[in-house]
Write a protein that holds these residues in place. Structure first.
Motif, mmCIF file in Angstrom:
data_model
loop_
_atom_site.group_PDB
_atom_site.id
_atom_site.type_symbol
_atom_site.label_atom_id
_atom_site.label_comp_id
_atom_site.label_asym_id
_atom_site.label_seq_id
_atom_site.Cartn_x
_atom_site.Cartn_y
_atom_site.Cartn_z
ATOM 1 N N ALA A 152 142.475 43.303 -73.092
ATOM 2 C CA ALA A 152 142.888 41.858 -72.654
ATOM 3 C C ALA A 152 141.732 41.382 -72.006
ATOM 4 C CB ALA A 152 143.977 42.154 -71.471
ATOM 5 N N VAL A 153 140.972 41.931 -71.163
ATOM 6 C CA VAL A 153 139.652 41.088 -70.802
ATOM 7 C C VAL A 153 138.649 40.976 -71.807
ATOM 8 C CG1 VAL A 153 137.962 41.401 -69.056
ATOM 9 C CG2 VAL A 153 140.288 42.384 -68.412
ATOM 10 N N MET A 154 138.516 41.701 -72.863
ATOM 11 C CA MET A 154 137.759 41.361 -74.001
ATOM 12 C C MET A 154 138.215 40.177 -74.723
ATOM 13 S SD MET A 154 136.805 45.022 -75.753
ATOM 14 C CE MET A 154 136.166 46.412 -74.839
ATOM 15 N N ALA A 155 139.493 40.030 -74.645
ATOM 16 C CA ALA A 155 139.895 38.988 -75.551
ATOM 17 C C ALA A 155 139.664 37.382 -74.551
ATOM 18 C CB ALA A 155 141.520 38.994 -75.847
ATOM 19 N N ARG A 156 139.917 37.695 -73.198
ATOM 20 C CA ARG A 156 139.602 36.511 -72.507
ATOM 21 C C ARG A 156 138.218 36.174 -72.635
ATOM 22 N NH1 ARG A 156 143.598 39.024 -69.203
ATOM 23 N NH2 ARG A 156 142.131 39.821 -67.672
ATOM 24 N N ILE A 157 137.312 37.183 -72.570
ATOM 25 C CA ILE A 157 135.985 36.840 -72.214
ATOM 26 C C ILE A 157 135.330 36.275 -73.570
ATOM 27 C CG2 ILE A 157 133.606 37.913 -72.691
ATOM 28 C CD1 ILE A 157 134.621 40.116 -70.818
ATOM 29 N N GLN A 158 136.110 36.739 -75.038
ATOM 30 C CA GLN A 158 135.863 36.112 -76.296
ATOM 31 C C GLN A 158 136.263 34.530 -76.295
ATOM 32 O OE1 GLN A 158 137.394 38.231 -79.724
ATOM 33 N NE2 GLN A 158 136.254 37.068 -80.937
ATOM 34 N N ALA A 159 137.440 34.418 -75.855
ATOM 35 C CA ALA A 159 138.061 33.000 -75.790
ATOM 36 C C ALA A 159 137.219 32.044 -74.887
ATOM 37 C CB ALA A 159 139.533 33.002 -75.137
ATOM 38 N N MET A 176 138.310 32.318 -64.668
ATOM 39 C CA MET A 176 138.321 32.234 -66.016
ATOM 40 C C MET A 176 138.804 33.224 -66.796
ATOM 41 S SD MET A 176 134.865 30.179 -67.022
ATOM 42 C CE MET A 176 134.621 28.558 -67.169
ATOM 43 N N ILE A 177 138.226 34.494 -66.547
ATOM 44 C CA ILE A 177 138.607 35.714 -67.076
ATOM 45 C C ILE A 177 139.391 36.535 -66.446
ATOM 46 C CG2 ILE A 177 136.767 35.573 -68.912
ATOM 47 C CD1 ILE A 177 135.545 37.887 -67.265
ATOM 48 N N GLN A 178 139.602 36.117 -64.985
ATOM 49 C CA GLN A 178 140.581 36.842 -64.190
ATOM 50 C C GLN A 178 140.201 38.144 -63.705
ATOM 51 O OE1 GLN A 178 144.335 36.623 -66.123
ATOM 52 N NE2 GLN A 178 144.419 34.352 -66.201
ATOM 53 N N THR A 179 138.845 38.394 -63.425
ATOM 54 C CA THR A 179 138.264 39.742 -62.692
ATOM 55 C C THR A 179 137.214 39.146 -61.934
ATOM 56 O OG1 THR A 179 137.527 41.837 -63.686
ATOM 57 C CG2 THR A 179 136.404 39.772 -64.896
ATOM 58 N N THR A 180 136.747 40.329 -61.146
ATOM 59 C CA THR A 180 135.928 39.972 -60.008
ATOM 60 C C THR A 180 134.340 40.006 -60.681
ATOM 61 O OG1 THR A 180 135.374 42.400 -59.877
ATOM 62 C CG2 THR A 180 137.264 41.485 -58.573
ATOM 63 N N GLN A 181 133.631 39.459 -59.748
ATOM 64 C CA GLN A 181 131.914 39.258 -60.180
ATOM 65 C C GLN A 181 131.383 40.626 -60.334
ATOM 66 O OE1 GLN A 181 130.175 36.524 -61.177
ATOM 67 N NE2 GLN A 181 128.485 37.833 -61.384
ATOM 68 N N ALA A 182 132.014 41.562 -59.459
ATOM 69 C CA ALA A 182 131.315 42.727 -59.706
ATOM 70 C C ALA A 182 131.846 43.650 -60.965
ATOM 71 C CB ALA A 182 132.028 43.569 -58.445
ATOM 72 N N ALA A 183 132.900 43.444 -61.453
ATOM 73 C CA ALA A 183 133.431 43.703 -62.928
ATOM 74 C C ALA A 183 132.353 43.133 -63.888
ATOM 75 C CB ALA A 183 135.002 43.640 -62.936
#
Length: 56
Positions: free
Chosen positions: A22-29, A1-8
């Motif tokens: 960019a990750v913040m934007a994906r989380i918001q979306a 979904m947000i293209q990052t690891t569970q650890a992150a």
């Protein structure tokens, strides 16, 4: 979904790491705006509301 690891995600959640914009934007979306970039910025409300000291 947000293209990052569970650890992150865990680090974002516990405040030990702030996601890149960019990750913040994906989380918001993905959360439909329930989580915003402001949710990752930690500050003490007392610091914001404290009167400023003037230089002597």
């Amino acid at each position: 979904m947000i293209q990052t690891t569970q650890a992150a995600v865990s680090r974002y959640t516990n405040g030990s790491r702030i996601p890149r914009p960019a990750v913040m934007a994906r989380i918001q979306a993905v959360t439909g705006g329930r989580v915003t970039p402001n949710d990752f910025i930690q500050f003490e409300r007392a610091e914001v509301n404290a009167p400023r000291e003037e230089a002597a």
